[in-house]
Design a protein around this motif. Sequence first.
Motif, PDB file in Angstrom:
ATOM      1  N   GLY A   2      72.062  11.140  22.843  1.00 17.95           N
ATOM      2  CA  GLY A   2      73.109  11.793  22.083  1.00 17.95           C
ATOM      3  C   GLY A   2      73.745  10.814  21.120  1.00 17.95           C
ATOM      4  N   ARG A   3      74.876  11.199  20.563  1.00 17.88           N
ATOM      5  CA  ARG A   3      75.489  10.354  19.543  1.00 17.88           C
ATOM      6  C   ARG A   3      76.222   9.173  20.172  1.00 17.88           C
ATOM      7  N   ALA A   4      76.376   8.134  19.375  1.00 20.44           N
ATOM      8  CA  ALA A   4      77.135   6.960  19.787  1.00 20.44           C
ATOM      9  C   ALA A   4      78.626   7.215  19.578  1.00 20.44           C
ATOM     10  N   GLU A   5      79.473   6.474  20.298  1.00 16.13           N
ATOM     11  CA  GLU A   5      80.914   6.631  20.147  1.00 16.13           C
ATOM     12  C   GLU A   5      81.376   6.298  18.736  1.00 16.13           C
ATOM     13  N   SER A   6      80.619   5.455  18.061  1.00 17.25           N
ATOM     14  CA  SER A   6      80.966   5.082  16.687  1.00 17.25           C
ATOM     15  C   SER A   6      80.567   6.164  15.689  1.00 17.25           C
ATOM     16  N   ALA A   7      79.851   7.186  16.162  1.00 17.39           N
ATOM     17  CA  ALA A   7      79.347   8.278  15.311  1.00 17.39           C
ATOM     18  C   ALA A   7      78.380   7.778  14.248  1.00 17.39           C
ATOM     19  N   GLU A   8      77.785   6.625  14.472  1.00 16.28           N
ATOM     20  CA  GLU A   8      76.745   6.143  13.568  1.00 16.28           C
ATOM     21  C   GLU A   8      75.418   6.830  13.899  1.00 16.28           C
ATOM     22  N   ASN A  67      72.969  15.371  18.294  1.00 10.63           N
ATOM     23  CA  ASN A  67      74.221  14.839  17.742  1.00 10.63           C
ATOM     24  C   ASN A  67      75.411  15.099  18.663  1.00 10.63           C
ATOM     25  N   ASN A  68      75.184  15.774  19.780  1.00 18.21           N
ATOM     26  CA  ASN A  68      76.254  15.992  20.751  1.00 18.21           C
ATOM     27  C   ASN A  68      76.409  14.766  21.641  1.00 18.21           C
ATOM     28  N   SER A  69      77.508  14.706  22.368  1.00 14.84           N
ATOM     29  CA  SER A  69      77.774  13.539  23.203  1.00 14.84           C
ATOM     30  C   SER A  69      76.849  13.534  24.416  1.00 14.84           C
TER      31      SER A  69
END
Length: 241
Positions: free
Chosen positions: A155-161, A130-132
């Motif tokens: 890692g996570r998407a910029e949209s935090a989806e 879940n980290n960038s």
Amino acid sequence: MTSGQPTDGTDVTHLQTLLESAECVLFDFDGPVCQLFAAHSAADVTATLAAAVDRSEPDLLTDEQRQGADPLGILRSVAAARPGSPLVRQVEQLLAREERRAAVHARPTEYADPLIRTLASSHTLAITSNNSPGAIHEYLNTRAGVGSCFESVYGRAESAEHLKPDPYCLVCALDSTGAARDQTLMIGDAPADYEAARRAGVGFIGFASQESREHALREAGARTIVTSLEELLEAARTVRH
């Protein structure tokens, strides 16, 4: 409980069996690979994110969230309350910036580097976090002989989806590596990791360096839990592939 021992009554032989039945191992990042906020205070990052949220929506967060040390929890709350909004992207970008700063001074988890190198000789490895992605790559670039062990990083998407427990990043890793679900293990330290692994249909080994984390993993349903990566390293060194 003896430090370093699997906490469900299993032993190194059991861990060896799990590893031998797997072709691919997925690592969560912050925890099993490194302590991301070892030198860069998670509480300070949380306060930075909370201040940004409060400027836009002062009633969105609780006092407990503002005063905590869980920056990802701030992002998760904003993404749940305002999905797809500019505020989500703002908070995600702030967190990604702080994670990249933290990655430069992150501390490798004890036994993680030799475990990764050992497993890479017999397994396909990937990071599902879940980290960038930027922070993960920033850290891996500091670890000679370790970063190249991972075939892919999700890692996570910029949209935090699709934050875990959504299994999206695990599924992406499975697709990119071509690994079969019944021949894949995930090493994670949070209930969200266990749930994502369960939903993705892959095996799970919990890493709990603190009693509270062990309790949370066990409450979530995890059964194979180690309190030190030393046990996994010992098992990995005896794997026959």
